[in-house]
Design a protein around this motif. Structure first.
Motif, PDB file in Angstrom:
ATOM      1  N   ALA A 502       0.839  -1.364  -0.206  1.00  0.00           N
ATOM      2  CA  ALA A 502      -0.064  -0.158   0.097  1.00  0.00           C
ATOM      3  C   ALA A 502       0.770   1.182   0.141  1.00  0.00           C
ATOM      4  O   ALA A 502       0.472   2.291  -0.579  1.00  0.00           O
ATOM      5  CB  ALA A 502      -0.830  -0.005   1.168  1.00  0.00           C
ATOM      6  N   TRP A 503       2.087   1.291   0.539  1.00  0.00           N
ATOM      7  CA  TRP A 503       2.624   2.427   0.653  1.00  0.00           C
ATOM      8  C   TRP A 503       4.258   2.292   0.335  1.00  0.00           C
ATOM      9  O   TRP A 503       4.922   3.483   0.092  1.00  0.00           O
ATOM     10  CB  TRP A 503       2.935   2.626   2.120  1.00  0.00           C
ATOM     11  CG  TRP A 503       1.625   3.238   2.795  1.00  0.00           C
ATOM     12  CD1 TRP A 503       0.816   2.171   3.704  1.00  0.00           C
ATOM     13  CD2 TRP A 503       1.196   4.445   3.312  1.00  0.00           C
ATOM     14  NE1 TRP A 503      -0.134   2.922   4.177  1.00  0.00           N
ATOM     15  CE2 TRP A 503      -0.210   4.164   3.728  1.00  0.00           C
ATOM     16  CE3 TRP A 503       1.512   5.609   2.842  1.00  0.00           C
ATOM     17  CZ2 TRP A 503      -0.922   5.392   4.203  1.00  0.00           C
ATOM     18  CZ3 TRP A 503       0.748   6.823   3.230  1.00  0.00           C
ATOM     19  CH2 TRP A 503      -0.325   6.387   3.649  1.00  0.00           C
ATOM     20  N   GLY A 504       4.340   1.220  -0.428  1.00  0.00           N
ATOM     21  CA  GLY A 504       5.878   1.038  -1.154  1.00  0.00           C
ATOM     22  C   GLY A 504       6.079   2.070  -2.077  1.00  0.00           C
ATOM     23  O   GLY A 504       7.099   2.767  -2.067  1.00  0.00           O
ATOM     24  N   GLN A 505       4.914   2.689  -2.791  1.00  0.00           N
ATOM     25  CA  GLN A 505       5.261   3.626  -3.895  1.00  0.00           C
ATOM     26  C   GLN A 505       5.299   4.988  -3.298  1.00  0.00           C
ATOM     27  O   GLN A 505       6.236   5.800  -3.767  1.00  0.00           O
ATOM     28  CB  GLN A 505       4.112   3.868  -4.808  1.00  0.00           C
ATOM     29  CG  GLN A 505       3.805   2.412  -5.854  1.00  0.00           C
ATOM     30  CD  GLN A 505       2.910   2.836  -6.738  1.00  0.00           C
ATOM     31  OE1 GLN A 505       1.976   3.744  -6.809  1.00  0.00           O
ATOM     32  NE2 GLN A 505       2.859   1.619  -7.781  1.00  0.00           N
ATOM     33  N   VAL A 506       4.834   5.006  -2.274  1.00  0.00           N
ATOM     34  CA  VAL A 506       5.184   6.517  -1.406  1.00  0.00           C
ATOM     35  C   VAL A 506       6.772   6.340  -1.074  1.00  0.00           C
ATOM     36  O   VAL A 506       7.205   7.511  -1.144  1.00  0.00           O
ATOM     37  CB  VAL A 506       4.064   6.709  -0.400  1.00  0.00           C
ATOM     38  CG1 VAL A 506       4.307   7.990   0.347  1.00  0.00           C
ATOM     39  CG2 VAL A 506       2.696   6.453  -0.933  1.00  0.00           C
ATOM     40  N   PHE A 507       7.005   5.430  -0.303  1.00  0.00           N
ATOM     41  CA  PHE A 507       8.283   5.439   0.182  1.00  0.00           C
ATOM     42  C   PHE A 507       9.344   5.545  -0.998  1.00  0.00           C
ATOM     43  O   PHE A 507      10.302   6.555  -0.794  1.00  0.00           O
ATOM     44  CB  PHE A 507       8.558   4.163   0.873  1.00  0.00           C
ATOM     45  CG  PHE A 507       7.780   3.818   2.069  1.00  0.00           C
ATOM     46  CD1 PHE A 507       7.231   4.980   2.814  1.00  0.00           C
ATOM     47  CD2 PHE A 507       7.296   2.555   2.620  1.00  0.00           C
ATOM     48  CE1 PHE A 507       6.346   4.588   3.851  1.00  0.00           C
ATOM     49  CE2 PHE A 507       6.318   2.253   3.688  1.00  0.00           C
ATOM     50  CZ  PHE A 507       6.065   3.360   4.349  1.00  0.00           C
ATOM     51  N   ALA A 508       8.892   4.909  -2.117  1.00  0.00           N
ATOM     52  CA  ALA A 508       9.998   5.011  -3.040  1.00  0.00           C
ATOM     53  C   ALA A 508       9.958   6.247  -3.861  1.00  0.00           C
ATOM     54  O   ALA A 508      10.944   6.603  -4.592  1.00  0.00           O
ATOM     55  CB  ALA A 508       9.375   3.634  -4.338  1.00  0.00           C
ATOM     56  N   SER A 509       9.057   6.909  -3.556  1.00  0.00           N
ATOM     57  CA  SER A 509       8.825   8.428  -4.401  1.00  0.00           C
ATOM     58  C   SER A 509       9.868   9.321  -3.711  1.00  0.00           C
ATOM     59  O   SER A 509      10.485  10.425  -4.407  1.00  0.00           O
ATOM     60  CB  SER A 509       7.523   8.746  -4.531  1.00  0.00           C
ATOM     61  OG  SER A 509       7.104   9.477  -2.922  1.00  0.00           O
ATOM     62  N   LEU A 510      10.446   8.989  -2.422  1.00  0.00           N
ATOM     63  CA  LEU A 510      11.254  10.045  -2.155  1.00  0.00           C
ATOM     64  C   LEU A 510      12.769   9.354  -2.357  1.00  0.00           C
ATOM     65  O   LEU A 510      13.030   8.136  -2.289  1.00  0.00           O
ATOM     66  CB  LEU A 510      11.174  10.003  -0.557  1.00  0.00           C
ATOM     67  CG  LEU A 510       9.661  10.752  -0.176  1.00  0.00           C
ATOM     68  CD1 LEU A 510       9.708  10.649   1.445  1.00  0.00           C
ATOM     69  CD2 LEU A 510       9.707  12.012  -0.568  1.00  0.00           C
ATOM     70  N   PRO A 511      13.561  10.187  -2.355  1.00  0.00           N
ATOM     71  CA  PRO A 511      14.978   9.772  -2.767  1.00  0.00           C
ATOM     72  C   PRO A 511      15.783   8.935  -1.663  1.00  0.00           C
ATOM     73  O   PRO A 511      15.424   9.361  -0.500  1.00  0.00           O
ATOM     74  CB  PRO A 511      15.991  11.121  -3.084  1.00  0.00           C
ATOM     75  CG  PRO A 511      15.137  12.173  -2.400  1.00  0.00           C
ATOM     76  CD  PRO A 511      13.705  11.835  -2.243  1.00  0.00           C
ATOM     77  N   GLU A 512      16.849   8.229  -1.920  1.00  0.00           N
ATOM     78  CA  GLU A 512      17.269   7.470  -0.851  1.00  0.00           C
ATOM     79  C   GLU A 512      18.208   8.414   0.162  1.00  0.00           C
ATOM     80  O   GLU A 512      18.218   8.086   1.328  1.00  0.00           O
ATOM     81  CB  GLU A 512      18.277   6.325  -1.301  1.00  0.00           C
ATOM     82  CG  GLU A 512      17.350   5.048  -2.107  1.00  0.00           C
ATOM     83  CD  GLU A 512      18.549   4.218  -2.550  1.00  0.00           C
ATOM     84  OE1 GLU A 512      19.533   4.086  -2.200  1.00  0.00           O
ATOM     85  OE2 GLU A 512      18.273   3.167  -3.214  1.00  0.00           O
ATOM     86  N   ASN A 513      18.721   9.401  -0.361  1.00  0.00           N
ATOM     87  CA  ASN A 513      19.365  10.355   0.136  1.00  0.00           C
ATOM     88  C   ASN A 513      18.688  11.675   0.098  1.00  0.00           C
ATOM     89  O   ASN A 513      18.699  12.535  -0.801  1.00  0.00           O
ATOM     90  CB  ASN A 513      20.873  10.777  -0.382  1.00  0.00           C
ATOM     91  CG  ASN A 513      21.558  11.346   0.545  1.00  0.00           C
ATOM     92  OD1 ASN A 513      21.246  11.928   1.599  1.00  0.00           O
ATOM     93  ND2 ASN A 513      23.018  11.893  -0.166  1.00  0.00           N
ATOM     94  N   PRO A 514      17.757  11.810   0.985  1.00  0.00           N
ATOM     95  CA  PRO A 514      16.956  13.024   1.093  1.00  0.00           C
ATOM     96  C   PRO A 514      17.646  14.502   1.211  1.00  0.00           C
ATOM     97  O   PRO A 514      17.300  15.523   0.993  1.00  0.00           O
ATOM     98  CB  PRO A 514      15.928  13.044   2.106  1.00  0.00           C
ATOM     99  CG  PRO A 514      16.667  12.151   3.003  1.00  0.00           C
ATOM    100  CD  PRO A 514      17.456  11.188   2.109  1.00  0.00           C
TER     101      PRO A 514
END
Length: 632
Positions: A502-514
């Motif tokens: 459910a939230w995988g795409q939300v987490f993936a939308s942010l860069p690994e190094n914010p």
């Protein structure tokens, strides 16, 4: 004055090891002395017996000997006993005169008198000799000693009177009546009139047992009558019967056994035959009802608890049943109770199998809105928790039942509470199996959700509900901590899968190094991707429902822990980059506080029309309002 009665221990009747000449020389004075004593015995007995002969005395016909004068009653019994000894001596000496005939006539008159007294005591003392009074009295004091030794005629009466201060009036008179009955019974049995005494006893006491069984609501029924009865009527009969077993074993049959053992303590065979005659019919009727119901009235799984109640009523009183009906002549009562247990046990095992089949045959296909707990889970676990209350009873029933055949389920579901060191009991295995069958059925129902994340949420919800029912019932002792721990891990696994999908795409939308430096254009794209994925996930998850507060909070905390810190770091870094761009609010819709305020709305099953905040302040305000509406 004490009467002069025959005593077999006097030297005049001993056999001396002297020569035949000496015996011959002494025979004449001995015979003379013996005849003199027998004459006195017969005369004394005649005086006492004829005084109380109802056929020759109006006073004797309307008066009770034992009620009027207890000491004279004891003297009457003693004279009868001495008369019996004198008759034995006359027979041994081969006497041919009229003394034997006279003694026999007196004995018959005395036995009629005692038979009448025995009947009167039983009849007039029914209230004091009811089984409850007898059983209560017996629990306070052991049965009184036999009054057949009349050297101190008032000893029994004095003992009862001395105990009068510590017992109730009913128990007091009950003790007196029991002592009198025993005295008469011992005298009549010793005189060869046991049959007459026992017949009176059987007639009166059997009617008391039969009446007691009827008053407890136990009636004879036929198979056809049972089959015509609706369940409501059968249910009332079972409740009434269960109460009847408890009362009858505590008072009715217990009291009768105590009374019979006391009155006929002098003869084991008479006690056995007498108690068997008065109790057998009523007891067989009582313990035969469960077998009749189990044999003729097919019960659905919903009626199992009444069947278990009947099984419990017999099994919990089994020690008393074996004790009270321990005689060989009452073995048929034990057999009937055992047959009912076997019938009830078979019926219970059949209903357990039917319950398992009802889970497997469930045909509902419509997904439960929001991934909530399925009705099948609610019904099945309520049923199993109620069964758990009968743990000890079911353990006995299931102990010899063959273990379930696992070949019908996937190997991945073979999950029992067994461990290498301590194999699980048949009870644990059976309950674990029934829950396993339920979980397999729920797994099939989860496939009807179009969104796979909802499928996992559905499995997490249902398994968590199952665990909570186990933890708050006797099932926790049946299944054990290992089973609970293992399935709690499965709940966490289901919840993690739901979060990932459910939230995988939300987490993936942010860069690994914010905190990395990127161009304003790239930052804008990331913000836009985050906005759309977050809104879609939030919309779907808001429509979901997690009924368990602990699980709901754990899932929300897990999402917030993975999402909020990363987004906050990215937001704080990139807002400096995009701040000067036109229409920045079109692609930077959420401040970190907005995200924090939206997440508490999850898993309440209250999907709303999505509206993005125009600013951080308005977003926080609308979120708080929404949460207020949810909690009100």
């Amino acid at each position: 004055m004490r009467s002069i009665c025959f005593n077999p221990k006097t030297p005049s009747f001993s056999i001396s090891p002297r020569s035949s000449t000496s015996r011959a020389s002494l025979s004449t004075p001995r015979r003379s002395f013996s005849e003199s004593m027998m004459g006195q015995i017969i005369e004394t007995a005649s005086s006492m017996i004829m005084k109380w002969n109802p056929e020759t005395s109006t006073y004797a016909s309307v008066t009770s000997l034992f009620y009027e004068d207890k000491r004279e009653a004891m003297q009457f019994l003693k004279c009868v006993t001495d008369l019996q000894k004198a008759m034995h001596l006359l027979v041994s000496e081969g006497s041919t005169d009229g003394r034997m005939v006279r003694a026999q006539n007196l004995m018959q008159i005395a036995m009629k008198r005692l038979q009448k007294e025995f009947y009167q005591i039983l009849s007039t003392n029914r209230a004091y000799l009811d089984p409850e009074s007898v059983s209560t009295r017996s629990s306070r004091a052991s049965a009184r000693s036999s009054t057949s030794d009349y050297e101190d005629e008032g000893s029994a009466e004095d003992e009862i009177r001395a105990a009068g201060d510590s017992i109730s009036e009913v128990e007091h008179f009950s003790s007196i009546a029991m002592a009198d009955l025993r005295s008469i019974a011992e005298c009549m049995i010793a005189s060869g009139y046991a049959k007459e005494c026992v017949n009176v006893y059987k007639i009166i006491r059997k009617s008391i047992i039969d009446e007691g069984i009827y008053r407890l609501g136990v009636e004879r029924m036929s198979s056809s009558q049972v089959n015509k009865m609706d369940w409501a009527a059968v249910d009332l009969r079972i409740k009434s019967w269960s109460d009847a077993v408890k009362i009858s074993m505590r008072t009715l049959f217990t009291g009768e056994r105590i009374l019979c053992d006391h009155v006929f303590a002098v003869s084991d065979s008479i006690r056995e035959s007498c108690f068997s005659e008065i109790s057998r019919e009523g007891a067989i009727l009582l313990f035969g009802i469960p077998e009749l119901l189990a044999k003729t009235k097919k019960s659905s799984t919903e009626k199992m608890f009444r069947v278990l109640d009947m099984y419990t009523a017999i099994s919990e009183n089994w020690v008393e049943i074996e004790s009270i009906f321990s005689f060989e002549l009452t073995s048929i009562v034990r057999s009937q109770a055992l047959n009912s247990l076997v019938r009830l046990s078979d019926s219970i095992l059949t209903m357990l199998s039917d319950f398992e089949s009802s889970i497997q045959k469930d045909s509902s296909r419509t997904p439960v809105p929001g991934g909530d707990v399925h009705p099948l889970t609610l019904h099945s676990m309520n049923y199993l928790t109620l069964l758990g209350d009968y743990g000890s009873i079911l353990s006995d029933i299931i102990s010899d039942w063959p273990p379930p055949v696992k070949s019908s389920l996937p190997k991945s579901y073979f999950d029992s509470p067994d461990s290498d060191d301590t194999p699980a009991s048949p009870m644990s295995v059976r309950f674990a199996w029934l829950i396993l069958v339920l979980l397999c059925k729920l797994d099939g129902r989860a496939k009807h959700y179009k969104d796979v994340s909802h499928s996992y949420l559905f499995l997490a919800n249902n398994l968590q509900y199952i665990i909570s029912k186990v933890q708050t019932s006797n099932l926790q002792y049946i299944l054990g901590e290992e089973w609970i721990t293992k399935h709690e891990a499965k709940v966490r696994q289901f919840a993690a899968n739901c979060e990932r999908l459910a939230w995988g795409q939300v987490f993936a939308s942010l860069p690994e190094n914010p905190s990395a430096s990127i161009s304003p254009e790239e930052a804008g794209k990331i913000f836009k991707l985050f906005n759309s994925s977050f809104e879609a996930a939030h919309r779907k998850q808001s429509s979901c429902f997690v009924s368990d507060p602990k699980l709901r909070d754990e899932m929300k905390v897990s999402i917030a822990r993975k999402l909020t810190p990363v987004y906050r770091e990215f937001y704080n870094k990139q807002m400096v980059t995009v701040e000067g761009q036109r229409n920045v609010r079109l692609f930077v819709r959420y401040a970190p506080e907005d995200i924090e305020n939206y997440l508490p709305d999850l898993f309440f099953g209250t999907s709303e029309t999505w509206s993005s905040p125009s600013s951080s302040t308005t977003s926080s305000s609308s979120s708080h309002q929404r949460r207020s509406r949810l909690s009100s």
